[in-house]
Every structure is written in structure tokens, then in C-alpha cells.
Motif scaffolding. Structure first.
Motif, PDB file in Angstrom:
ATOM      1  N   ILE A 179      16.745 -14.005   8.720  1.00 52.60           N
ATOM      2  CA  ILE A 179      16.766 -14.572   7.364  1.00 52.60           C
ATOM      3  C   ILE A 179      15.382 -15.085   6.990  1.00 52.60           C
ATOM      4  N   ASP A 180      14.704 -15.744   7.920  1.00 59.65           N
ATOM      5  CA  ASP A 180      13.353 -16.238   7.645  1.00 59.65           C
ATOM      6  C   ASP A 180      12.389 -15.090   7.343  1.00 59.65           C
ATOM      7  N   ALA A 181      12.485 -14.014   8.119  1.00 63.49           N
ATOM      8  CA  ALA A 181      11.627 -12.844   7.875  1.00 63.49           C
ATOM      9  C   ALA A 181      11.950 -12.225   6.524  1.00 63.49           C
ATOM     10  N   ALA A 182      13.225 -12.122   6.189  1.00 65.76           N
ATOM     11  CA  ALA A 182      13.615 -11.572   4.887  1.00 65.76           C
ATOM     12  C   ALA A 182      13.023 -12.417   3.768  1.00 65.76           C
ATOM     13  N   SER A 183      13.091 -13.719   3.916  1.00 60.98           N
ATOM     14  CA  SER A 183      12.524 -14.609   2.909  1.00 60.98           C
ATOM     15  C   SER A 183      11.013 -14.409   2.778  1.00 60.98           C
ATOM     16  N   ASP A 184      10.320 -14.385   3.912  1.00 54.97           N
ATOM     17  CA  ASP A 184       8.860 -14.227   3.911  1.00 54.97           C
ATOM     18  C   ASP A 184       8.422 -12.900   3.303  1.00 54.97           C
ATOM     19  N   LEU A 185       9.276 -11.867   3.421  1.00 55.48           N
ATOM     20  CA  LEU A 185       8.932 -10.536   2.909  1.00 55.48           C
ATOM     21  C   LEU A 185       9.585 -10.228   1.562  1.00 55.48           C
ATOM     22  N   ASN A 186      10.258 -11.204   0.979  1.00 56.39           N
ATOM     23  CA  ASN A 186      10.951 -11.014  -0.300  1.00 56.39           C
ATOM     24  C   ASN A 186      12.000  -9.906  -0.232  1.00 56.39           C
ATOM     25  N   VAL A 187      12.702  -9.840   0.891  1.00 54.61           N
ATOM     26  CA  VAL A 187      13.808  -8.892   1.065  1.00 54.61           C
ATOM     27  C   VAL A 187      15.076  -9.610   0.637  1.00 54.61           C
ATOM     28  N   ASP A 188      15.810  -9.016  -0.282  1.00 55.11           N
ATOM     29  CA  ASP A 188      16.967  -9.690  -0.869  1.00 55.11           C
ATOM     30  C   ASP A 188      18.217  -9.674  -0.014  1.00 55.11           C
ATOM     31  N   PHE A 189      18.332  -8.720   0.911  1.00 56.87           N
ATOM     32  CA  PHE A 189      19.592  -8.551   1.633  1.00 56.87           C
ATOM     33  C   PHE A 189      19.414  -8.603   3.143  1.00 56.87           C
ATOM     34  N   VAL A 190      20.364  -9.273   3.785  1.00 58.19           N
ATOM     35  CA  VAL A 190      20.489  -9.296   5.236  1.00 58.19           C
ATOM     36  C   VAL A 190      21.909  -8.848   5.532  1.00 58.19           C
ATOM     37  N   LYS A 191      22.059  -7.847   6.414  1.00 61.99           N
ATOM     38  CA  LYS A 191      23.382  -7.300   6.718  1.00 61.99           C
ATOM     39  C   LYS A 191      23.885  -7.858   8.043  1.00 61.99           C
ATOM     40  N   VAL A 192      25.171  -8.225   8.059  1.00 65.18           N
ATOM     41  CA  VAL A 192      25.801  -8.741   9.271  1.00 65.18           C
ATOM     42  C   VAL A 192      26.897  -7.795   9.729  1.00 65.18           C
ATOM     43  N   PHE A 193      27.309  -7.970  10.986  1.00 63.25           N
ATOM     44  CA  PHE A 193      28.339  -7.137  11.594  1.00 63.25           C
ATOM     45  C   PHE A 193      29.275  -8.025  12.398  1.00 63.25           C
ATOM     46  N   ALA A 194      30.575  -7.830  12.225  1.00 63.43           N
ATOM     47  CA  ALA A 194      31.571  -8.563  13.012  1.00 63.43           C
ATOM     48  C   ALA A 194      32.680  -7.609  13.420  1.00 63.43           C
ATOM     49  N   ASN A 220       0.814  -1.221   0.000  1.00 62.69           N
ATOM     50  CA  ASN A 220       0.000   0.000   0.000  1.00 62.69           C
ATOM     51  C   ASN A 220       0.848   1.273   0.000  1.00 62.69           C
ATOM     52  N   SER A 221       2.003   1.226   0.636  1.00 68.45           N
ATOM     53  CA  SER A 221       2.847   2.420   0.719  1.00 68.45           C
ATOM     54  C   SER A 221       3.712   2.609  -0.520  1.00 68.45           C
ATOM     55  N   GLY A 222       3.973   1.523  -1.235  1.00 69.89           N
ATOM     56  CA  GLY A 222       4.887   1.605  -2.381  1.00 69.89           C
ATOM     57  C   GLY A 222       6.348   1.688  -1.958  1.00 69.89           C
ATOM     58  N   ILE A 223       6.611   1.459  -0.676  1.00 66.96           N
ATOM     59  CA  ILE A 223       7.968   1.504  -0.131  1.00 66.96           C
ATOM     60  C   ILE A 223       8.448   0.069   0.091  1.00 66.96           C
ATOM     61  N   ALA A 224       9.695  -0.192  -0.225  1.00 70.11           N
ATOM     62  CA  ALA A 224      10.278  -1.522  -0.044  1.00 70.11           C
ATOM     63  C   ALA A 224      11.155  -1.551   1.204  1.00 70.11           C
ATOM     64  N   ILE A 225      11.478  -2.736   1.639  1.00 69.32           N
ATOM     65  CA  ILE A 225      12.508  -2.916   2.656  1.00 69.32           C
ATOM     66  C   ILE A 225      13.765  -3.321   1.900  1.00 69.32           C
ATOM     67  N   SER A 226      14.806  -2.494   2.001  1.00 65.54           N
ATOM     68  CA  SER A 226      16.039  -2.760   1.254  1.00 65.54           C
ATOM     69  C   SER A 226      16.854  -3.879   1.881  1.00 65.54           C
ATOM     70  N   GLN A 227      16.834  -3.951   3.211  1.00 64.80           N
ATOM     71  CA  GLN A 227      17.541  -5.028   3.899  1.00 64.80           C
ATOM     72  C   GLN A 227      17.121  -5.067   5.355  1.00 64.80           C
ATOM     73  N   LEU A 228      17.330  -6.227   5.954  1.00 60.88           N
ATOM     74  CA  LEU A 228      17.163  -6.397   7.391  1.00 60.88           C
ATOM     75  C   LEU A 228      18.552  -6.569   7.979  1.00 60.88           C
ATOM     76  N   ASP A 229      18.824  -5.869   9.055  1.00 64.21           N
ATOM     77  CA  ASP A 229      20.134  -5.957   9.708  1.00 64.21           C
ATOM     78  C   ASP A 229      20.095  -6.960  10.853  1.00 64.21           C
ATOM     79  N   ILE A 230      21.177  -7.724  10.990  1.00 65.15           N
ATOM     80  CA  ILE A 230      21.356  -8.581  12.158  1.00 65.15           C
ATOM     81  C   ILE A 230      22.062  -7.722  13.198  1.00 65.15           C
TER      82      ILE A 230
END
Length: 130
Positions: free
Chosen positions: A92-107, A61-71
Motif C-alpha cells: 500500500i505504501d509503494a502504491a501511494s508513493d507511485l500514485n497507483v490507485d489499486f491494490v489487489k488482495v486474495f483470500a 519515460n516509458s509512458g506506461i502506468a502501473i494499473s495495480q500492485l498485487d498482494i
């Protein structure tokens, strides 16, 4: 041009607030930092199974996407390895369910631990098409 902003250092608000802000400022997407923050939880948590259908509708409805989910945890933290892995799998499961292509990690620590963690994440991401 496609622009996104991160919720990491922003004032906490429900997902609908971030989507409205993105639309008003002509952003194309929002990067979600820590999908388990209090502002995303509630009767239907935005990024957990119960809330995914509602979140998909809000995005459409908003026309806005989620570019990535951060860990939002350090994947090189050996003491919290298993706890962080569970959190990462949920993201990762949420990204898959929402068709989000990227998950960002931090180390920030051990490369060996981070590499092992990433190996497990890659396996899960491939299974979930992220």
C-alpha cells in the motif's frame, strides 16, 4: 482502449523489461504481481523507498502506468496474519508513493479473518490515499 497485463505468470525480468514489452505490444499499463520478487530487487529495488524515484522516472519515460500492485499472499491465512499484514502495508505504501490507485488482495480461507484483514487494509489505504 486501455489494456494492462499481469506479471504473475510471466518470465521474470526487471521492471524496465516489462515496460518495454508493454510499450512494444501497445499496452497502457502493467499489473505488478509481488513487488518483492527477485527480479524487482537489486541496487535500487523498484518498489521499495530507495528505488521509488527511479521507478517514477522509468514510468514517466516509458509512458506506461502501473494499473495495480498485487498482494501475493492469502489474507485469510491466520498463521501468517501479522507477516502478511506487514507485506500488505508495504505494498500500500509503494502504491501511494507511485500514485497507483489499486491494490489487489486474495483470500481463499476464512471470511472472518479476511474481513478483519481488509478492515486494517482499508484504514491504511485511506491514510495513504490508495
Amino acid at each position: 482502449m486501455k489494456l494492462a497485463f499481469s506479471t504473475r505468470y510471466m518470465e521474470d525480468m526487471p521492471l524496465a523489461g516489462y515496460l518495454s514489452l508493454a510499450k512494444a505490444q501497445k499496452f497502457s499499463a502493467v499489473e505488478i504481481y509481488d513487488m518483492n520478487k527477485e527480479c524487482f530487487l537489486g541496487e535500487k529495488p523498484s518498489f521499495l523507498k530507495a528505488g521509488i524515484p527511479s521507478t517514477k522516472r522509468k514510468l514517466l519515460n516509458s509512458g506506461i502506468a502501473i494499473s495495480q500492485l498485487d498482494i501475493p499472499c492469502d489474507i485469510s491465512d491466520e498463521e501468517k496474519y501479522n507477516e502478511n499484514l506487514v507485506k500488505a502495508y508495504d505494498i500500500i505504501d509503494a502504491a501511494s508513493d507511485l500514485n497507483v490507485d489499486f491494490v489487489k488482495v486474495f483470500a481463499s480461507g476464512s471470511i472472518d479473518i479476511a474481513e478483519r484483514f481488509i478492515g486494517e487494509l482499508i484504514e491504511r489505504a485511506c491514510e495513504r490515499n490508495v
